[in-house]
Design a protein around this motif. Sequence first.
Motif, PDB file in Angstrom:
ATOM      1  N   ARG A  38       0.837  -1.191   0.000  1.00 23.46           N
ATOM      2  CA  ARG A  38       0.000   0.000   0.000  1.00 23.46           C
ATOM      3  C   ARG A  38       0.878   1.250   0.000  1.00 23.46           C
ATOM      4  O   ARG A  38       1.949   1.265   0.605  1.00 23.46           O
ATOM      5  N   VAL A  39       0.401   2.298  -0.658  1.00 26.47           N
ATOM      6  CA  VAL A  39       1.088   3.585  -0.701  1.00 26.47           C
ATOM      7  C   VAL A  39       0.329   4.550   0.196  1.00 26.47           C
ATOM      8  O   VAL A  39      -0.876   4.766  -0.001  1.00 26.47           O
ATOM      9  N   ASP A  40       1.015   5.125   1.182  1.00 25.25           N
ATOM     10  CA  ASP A  40       0.322   6.041   2.091  1.00 25.25           C
ATOM     11  C   ASP A  40       0.391   7.476   1.571  1.00 25.25           C
ATOM     12  O   ASP A  40       1.124   7.797   0.629  1.00 25.25           O
ATOM     13  N   ASP A  41      -0.398   8.343   2.205  1.00 27.95           N
ATOM     14  CA  ASP A  41      -0.484   9.737   1.763  1.00 27.95           C
ATOM     15  C   ASP A  41       0.851  10.460   1.912  1.00 27.95           C
ATOM     16  O   ASP A  41       1.159  11.366   1.133  1.00 27.95           O
ATOM     17  N   ASP A  42       1.648  10.060   2.901  1.00 23.96           N
ATOM     18  CA  ASP A  42       2.940  10.708   3.123  1.00 23.96           C
ATOM     19  C   ASP A  42       3.877  10.473   1.940  1.00 23.96           C
ATOM     20  O   ASP A  42       4.563  11.393   1.479  1.00 23.96           O
ATOM     21  N   LEU A  43       3.899   9.246   1.420  1.00 26.66           N
ATOM     22  CA  LEU A  43       4.753   8.945   0.268  1.00 26.66           C
ATOM     23  C   LEU A  43       4.246   9.661  -0.978  1.00 26.66           C
ATOM     24  O   LEU A  43       5.041  10.194  -1.763  1.00 26.66           O
ATOM     25  N   LEU A  47       6.480  12.332  -3.213  1.00 26.43           N
ATOM     26  CA  LEU A  47       6.719  12.209  -4.645  1.00 26.43           C
ATOM     27  C   LEU A  47       6.218  13.433  -5.404  1.00 26.43           C
ATOM     28  O   LEU A  47       6.866  13.906  -6.349  1.00 26.43           O
ATOM     29  N   GLN A  48       5.079  13.960  -4.998  1.00 23.04           N
ATOM     30  CA  GLN A  48       4.553  15.165  -5.641  1.00 23.04           C
ATOM     31  C   GLN A  48       5.501  16.349  -5.423  1.00 23.04           C
ATOM     32  O   GLN A  48       5.762  17.131  -6.344  1.00 23.04           O
ATOM     33  N   ALA A  49       6.026  16.474  -4.194  1.00 23.10           N
ATOM     34  CA  ALA A  49       6.953  17.566  -3.906  1.00 23.10           C
ATOM     35  C   ALA A  49       8.242  17.402  -4.707  1.00 23.10           C
ATOM     36  O   ALA A  49       8.763  18.367  -5.282  1.00 23.10           O
ATOM     37  N   ARG A  52       7.779  18.257  -8.410  1.00 22.06           N
ATOM     38  CA  ARG A  52       7.675  19.705  -8.603  1.00 22.06           C
ATOM     39  C   ARG A  52       9.056  20.356  -8.503  1.00 22.06           C
ATOM     40  O   ARG A  52       9.427  21.179  -9.345  1.00 22.06           O
ATOM     41  N   GLN A  53       9.826  19.980  -7.498  1.00 25.34           N
ATOM     42  CA  GLN A  53      11.145  20.581  -7.305  1.00 25.34           C
ATOM     43  C   GLN A  53      12.110  20.214  -8.430  1.00 25.34           C
ATOM     44  O   GLN A  53      12.973  21.020  -8.798  1.00 25.34           O
ATOM     45  N   LEU A  54      11.958  19.012  -8.968  1.00 24.51           N
ATOM     46  CA  LEU A  54      12.841  18.543 -10.039  1.00 24.51           C
ATOM     47  C   LEU A  54      12.377  18.994 -11.426  1.00 24.51           C
ATOM     48  O   LEU A  54      12.959  18.598 -12.437  1.00 24.51           O
ATOM     49  N   GLY A  55      11.351  19.799 -11.472  1.00 21.42           N
ATOM     50  CA  GLY A  55      10.862  20.279 -12.756  1.00 21.42           C
ATOM     51  C   GLY A  55      10.327  19.181 -13.648  1.00 21.42           C
ATOM     52  O   GLY A  55      10.418  19.272 -14.877  1.00 21.42           O
ATOM     53  N   GLY A  56       9.772  18.135 -13.037  1.00 21.22           N
ATOM     54  CA  GLY A  56       9.227  17.018 -13.806  1.00 21.22           C
ATOM     55  C   GLY A  56      10.222  15.930 -14.124  1.00 21.22           C
ATOM     56  O   GLY A  56       9.871  14.923 -14.745  1.00 21.22           O
ATOM     57  N   ALA A  57      11.493  16.076 -13.712  1.00 18.35           N
ATOM     58  CA  ALA A  57      12.539  15.090 -14.033  1.00 18.35           C
ATOM     59  C   ALA A  57      12.553  13.975 -12.990  1.00 18.35           C
ATOM     60  O   ALA A  57      13.542  13.763 -12.282  1.00 18.35           O
TER      61      ALA A  57
END
Length: 257
Positions: A38-43, A47-49, A52-57
């Motif tokens: 299972r993937v929790d909300d924290d993970l 990943l979303q952060a 965003r920081q990596l400019g999509g990379a």
Amino acid sequence: MKALPQPPPLNFEADEFALFLDIDGTLLEHAAHPDAVRVDDDLLALLQAAERQLGGALAFVTGRSIAAVDRLFAPLRLPAAGLYGLEHRLSANGPVEAAGEPADIAALAEEIAAEFDGANVYIERKGPILALHTRAAPQLLARAIRLVEQALDRLPPGYRVLPGNAGVELMPLEAAKGAAIRRFTELPAFTGRRPVFLGDDTSDENGFQAINEDGGIAIRVRPQGDTLAPYGLGGVPEAISWLKRCAGYPPTKAASS
């Protein structure tokens, strides 16, 4: 084996890095059945952060199908190489280049399933890849490897057997994480950045080789035996903690003590 040093913390906002992530054993603990994780909300938030920081990379590079990845990480649909690079989604939320199951692999899957009928071995059919998971029955790993190796003589040329920590996979020769990573590094979002790859199994060694050849940073999670990765992390919790530091999360009390 000599203990590997931990990787240095990176700054994902520095416009320098492209991040490639294996999933099972790297971001998620292994389970006896691949669908039991299972993937929790924290993970998801991490990943979303990071994306965003990596400019999509940021891309997943995994033995799972992209459909399975999407079920795990919904609603997130990152760039991904599934089935060791036999499937691709080259941009977030973009179309998937999928791979079907050849008739000879389908027949072999039925045969091996009958061979292990009643045993605690999970037979996973992933299009052109056949995986036998023995995590719930480690005493059957050698038998599973032997069966798959014997099947090579009856298949068309172009397949290989890849034993892992808790199972074995039969796959086309062109299924290679290194090639998948190189394909991403040619895309605008990834090109010109230093590639970073986290993986945990023998199937990730090909990816580590590609990363090393490109001057990147290869990191093996829970390293066992020889590896091409110059850096190591003790397990999934350590990998998540390292990623959080790279994404600028404040240190936890345990990490700062």
